[in-house]
Write a protein that holds these residues in place. Sequence first.
Motif, PDB file in Angstrom:
ATOM      1  N   ALA A 242      -4.880   2.142  -5.546  1.00 58.04           N
ATOM      2  CA  ALA A 242      -4.972   0.994  -6.453  1.00 58.04           C
ATOM      3  C   ALA A 242      -6.178   1.147  -7.372  1.00 58.04           C
ATOM      4  O   ALA A 242      -7.229   1.638  -6.954  1.00 58.04           O
ATOM      5  CB  ALA A 242      -5.084  -0.299  -5.656  1.00 58.04           C
TER       6      ALA A 242
ATOM      7  N   CYS B  12      -6.242  -0.587   0.129  1.00 52.54           N
ATOM      8  CA  CYS B  12      -5.571  -0.600  -1.179  1.00 52.54           C
ATOM      9  C   CYS B  12      -6.173   0.441  -2.110  1.00 52.54           C
ATOM     10  O   CYS B  12      -5.452   1.180  -2.783  1.00 52.54           O
ATOM     11  CB  CYS B  12      -5.641  -1.994  -1.804  1.00 52.54           C
ATOM     12  SG  CYS B  12      -4.574  -3.201  -0.987  1.00 52.54           S
TER      13      CYS B  12
ATOM     14  N   ILE C 281      -2.573   0.439 -11.473  1.00 54.59           N
ATOM     15  CA  ILE C 281      -1.977  -0.417 -10.448  1.00 54.59           C
ATOM     16  C   ILE C 281      -2.984  -1.458  -9.988  1.00 54.59           C
ATOM     17  O   ILE C 281      -4.110  -1.141  -9.612  1.00 54.59           O
ATOM     18  CB  ILE C 281      -1.473   0.403  -9.245  1.00 54.59           C
ATOM     19  CG1 ILE C 281      -0.378   1.375  -9.695  1.00 54.59           C
ATOM     20  CG2 ILE C 281      -0.933  -0.540  -8.152  1.00 54.59           C
ATOM     21  CD1 ILE C 281       0.199   2.221  -8.590  1.00 54.59           C
TER      22      ILE C 281
ATOM     23  N   ILE D 202       2.012   1.701  -3.569  1.00 58.28           N
ATOM     24  CA  ILE D 202       0.923   2.243  -4.388  1.00 58.28           C
ATOM     25  C   ILE D 202       0.762   3.737  -4.160  1.00 58.28           C
ATOM     26  O   ILE D 202       0.720   4.522  -5.114  1.00 58.28           O
ATOM     27  CB  ILE D 202      -0.398   1.506  -4.092  1.00 58.28           C
ATOM     28  CG1 ILE D 202      -0.307   0.048  -4.542  1.00 58.28           C
ATOM     29  CG2 ILE D 202      -1.575   2.211  -4.765  1.00 58.28           C
ATOM     30  CD1 ILE D 202      -1.427  -0.839  -4.005  1.00 58.28           C
TER      31      ILE D 202
ATOM     32  N   ALA E 236      -3.459  -4.261  -7.134  1.00 56.57           N
ATOM     33  CA  ALA E 236      -3.015  -4.775  -5.834  1.00 56.57           C
ATOM     34  C   ALA E 236      -3.390  -6.248  -5.773  1.00 56.57           C
ATOM     35  O   ALA E 236      -4.541  -6.614  -6.007  1.00 56.57           O
ATOM     36  CB  ALA E 236      -3.686  -4.007  -4.709  1.00 56.57           C
TER      37      ALA E 236
ATOM     38  N   ARG F 113       0.827  -1.209   0.000  1.00 61.96           N
ATOM     39  CA  ARG F 113       0.000   0.000   0.000  1.00 61.96           C
ATOM     40  C   ARG F 113       0.859   1.256   0.000  1.00 61.96           C
ATOM     41  O   ARG F 113       0.512   2.261  -0.616  1.00 61.96           O
ATOM     42  CB  ARG F 113      -0.953  -0.018   1.192  1.00 61.96           C
ATOM     43  CG  ARG F 113      -2.005  -1.125   1.058  1.00 61.96           C
ATOM     44  CD  ARG F 113      -2.696  -1.388   2.341  1.00 61.96           C
ATOM     45  NE  ARG F 113      -1.728  -2.018   3.256  1.00 61.96           N
ATOM     46  CZ  ARG F 113      -2.070  -2.627   4.377  1.00 61.96           C
ATOM     47  NH1 ARG F 113      -3.324  -2.680   4.747  1.00 61.96           N
ATOM     48  NH2 ARG F 113      -1.167  -3.188   5.145  1.00 61.96           N
TER      49      ARG F 113
END
Length: 119
Positions: A99, A94, A79, A65, A81, A62
């Motif tokens: 994400a 996330c 992105i 990200i 996750a 996290r």
Amino acid sequence: MSKQVMLIEDEPLHRKLYTIWLQLDGHTVHSVADERLAYLEAAKIRPDVIITDIRLVHLDGREIISTLKARQDTNAIRIVALTVLDTNEIEEACYKAGADVFLNKKVGREALLAAVRHP
């Protein structure tokens, strides 16, 4: 459509499996085994998609990200996750980090490929 994919995964077996899945689907995969190199590699490679595990040895996924989404040179990269952790709290964290997609590792090949193929 073939994409440049950066895979951040510290588990060798998972890294190999995901790489094979992605390559068989026509994507170019850049694997990053040490997540501390993720920022440098993302800026250098400029992938279309980054897939990152959440539970990593040195950094939390996290954190990776949120840092990538905060940087001007990497904030537009999609992105995904990817984690074995399967709670609403982890999923929400996330998405809050930035994400674009949250997947549990149990979902399988097609779900991962669909997340990468998404425009």
